[in-house]
Scaffold this motif. Structure first.
Motif: not given
Length: 540
Positions: A268-297
């Protein structure tokens, strides 16, 4: 249930004792995604809840203090922090239970200081967590000899997807991934849950933990909702991918510990540690994705956002005073809720709110003014009929409280929000000590606002007395803050010098709002004989 309650007990103890400091730590870490992940991890470890950190971050994004990418980074770190909590609590600490119970109960019952009492609550909560895990192990031990268990485990071994989904539902239902994983570890310790079943369930618990924050923020603004959604996508994709991998190849989980419970916790600990290390470089692309999923009204320009909600004032009841007064109370309660909606985000806006957000909150004052006018005219029309003395007095009291709420709305719109604009334009920063003082005062007045609305509806004498007592408490807190601020000026504290006028104006405005709220209690206490006519001592 003891486990769930104990986890919540620790969290509420930390929030009550150190909530303002934790919010200060989160708002102060704006440097980058790595820093936000570290702060989120620490806060989640302290609060024993990544969900609490997610809601905090969502609130800060709504007020413009954090951006969506930094909020997602904080929540990724928070998930790692909650995994560290599971690791710590998985050790055999049962020998500490009596000591923790004694120390925690003594601190909570024998001391009056708020911080000491809440620290005692935290210690008691940790003791109850350890005790509940011990009780779960003892209670489930006979199940190992059950004839039903082998068949159930055999089915789950052959259907990891069901194990995964069941665990996700459990984590969402109990609203705590920490408690869910600890429960699975406890089952594994007693031999009830083999590793090949437990691994998919831990992955499912991670998915369920991500769903909790999405569910709890569903009523917030779009930007706030994007943070838990981005975190859920990261966690969900990672969990599903790893679940798929476990069906193709055998993971070297045996390398993570000597026993199955230890291996499960470390997985459980290793999964979350790996997730942080692998996901952090992609938080800005994720921001763009969630903006598409939840667009401004689309922004409406016709002013509909200020259109009044259907009034609770029943014009057909003007000739029936009891009904008319009841509908007036309901409308006053709605007016109070609008004022509360203006007041709640004040400190977030004061710290880092953008001018657009400040303007949207100020616009609520138009609704407050309209409600005030409607109530005033409705009571005036009712007074033209035949009223008893008590009904006339009650109507006058409701009109007075309507005037009070309108005045509070003006203080927020014309004083506090103007100060927030000044701070934003000049990019000023409060001293940590001054900010903590103002946050504590703001929280106290917010609680008194809710108490005042309760007194309005219930007319309860004891609640009214409590509200009046809060006036003296608030006077002392405001005086202490004033004196400490002047002391910081004497010590040449640069942040205090830059924000001195704003700090003093905020404290004065909060004190004035609190004094206005107390007026709702005066008619109730006067009628019941609990209020003196004068505070002056009799001349000798």
């Amino acid at each position: 249930m003891l486990l769930l309650w104990a986890v919540r007990m620790v969290r509420t103890g930390v929030e009550r004792a150190h909530g303002a400091r934790l919010r200060e730590a989160l708002r102060g870490a704006r440097g980058g995604t790595a820093q936000m992940a570290l702060v989120g991890m620490i806060l989640a470890a302290v609060l024993q809840s990544s969900t609490a950190v997610g809601i905090l971050a969502a609130g800060f994004v709504s007020s413009g203090i954090l951006t969506v990418p930094t909020g997602i980074a904080a929540l990724l770190g928070a998930d790692l922090g909650s995994a560290l909590v599971v690791k710590i609590l998985s050790f055999d600490l049962s020998g500490l239970i009596p000591l923790l119970l004694l120390v925690g109960a003594t601190m909570f019952l024998k001391f009056e200081a708020r911080t000491v009492r809440q620290s005692g609550r935290i210690v008691l909560g940790i003791a109850f967590i350890l005790l509940s895990l011990q009780m779960v192990g003892q209670a489930t031990e006979p199940l190992r000899d059950s004839s039903l268990l082998p068949g159930l485990l055999g089915y789950l071994r052959g259907d990891p997807l069901t194990s995964f989904l069941v665990a996700a539902v459990i984590a969402w239902v109990v609203h705590s991934s920490v408690a869910t994983v600890l429960l699975f570890v406890s089952f594994a310790s007693s031999g009830m849950l083999p590793l090949e079943v437990a691994v998919p369930m831990v992955l499912g618990a991670n998915l369920g933990g991500g769903i909790i924050a999405v569910w709890l923020t569903r009523g917030m603004e779009l930007e706030a909702r994007r943070i838990p959604l981005g975190n859920l996508i990261f966690r969900g994709v990672a969990a599903v991918l790893l679940l798929t991998v476990t069906q193709i190849i055998e993971l070297p989980i045996a390398l993570l510990g000597t026993t199955e419970p230890v291996q499960l916790v470390n997985f459980h600990l290793a999964f979350n540690l790996a997730l942080v290390l692998l996901a952090l470089p992609f938080v800005r692309p994720m921001d763009r994705l969630v903006q598409l999923l939840l667009p401004d009204r689309a922004v409406e320009t016709g002013g509909d956002e200020l259109a009044p909600i259907v009034s609770m004032l029943d014009r057909t009841s003007v000739g029936i005073p009891t009904v008319a007064l009841a509908s007036t109370k309901r409308e006053l309660l709605r007016m109070g809720e609008t004022v509360a909606a203006m007041y709640h985000p004040v400190m977030e806006l004061m710290d880092g709110g953008n001018l657009e957000k400040i303007a949207s909150v100020r616009a609520l004052d138009d609704q407050v003014n309209r409600k005030h006018t409607d109530i005033k005219l409705f009571i005036a029309e009712m007074n033209r009929g035949n009223l008893t003395e008590r009904e006339a007095k009650l109507g006058a009291g409701l009109t007075d409280f309507s005037i009070t709420l309108e005045h509070i709305g003006d203080i927020i719109a014309k004083s506090l929000l103007t100060l927030a604009e000044t701070r934003a334009r000049q990019n000023l920063r409060f001293s940590p000590e001054g900010w903590l003082e103002m946050c504590n005062l703001h929280s106290r007045v917010e609680a008194n606002l809710q108490l005042a609305l309760n007194v309005l509806i219930s007319g309860d004498v004891e609640s009214a007395r409590q509200l009046v007592k809060e006036k003296e408490v608030m006077r002392k807190l405001a005086r202490d803050s004033h004196d400490r601020h002047l002391q910081r000026l004497c010590n040449s504290h640069s942040a205090s010098i830059d924000t001195s006028d704003i700090h003093l104006e905020i404290v004065r405005a909060l004190k004035e709002i609190n004094s206005l709220l107390v007026t709702v209690a005066y008619p109730i206490l006067t009628e019941s004989g609990h209020l003196l006519e004068s505070r002056l001592a009799q001349a000798s």
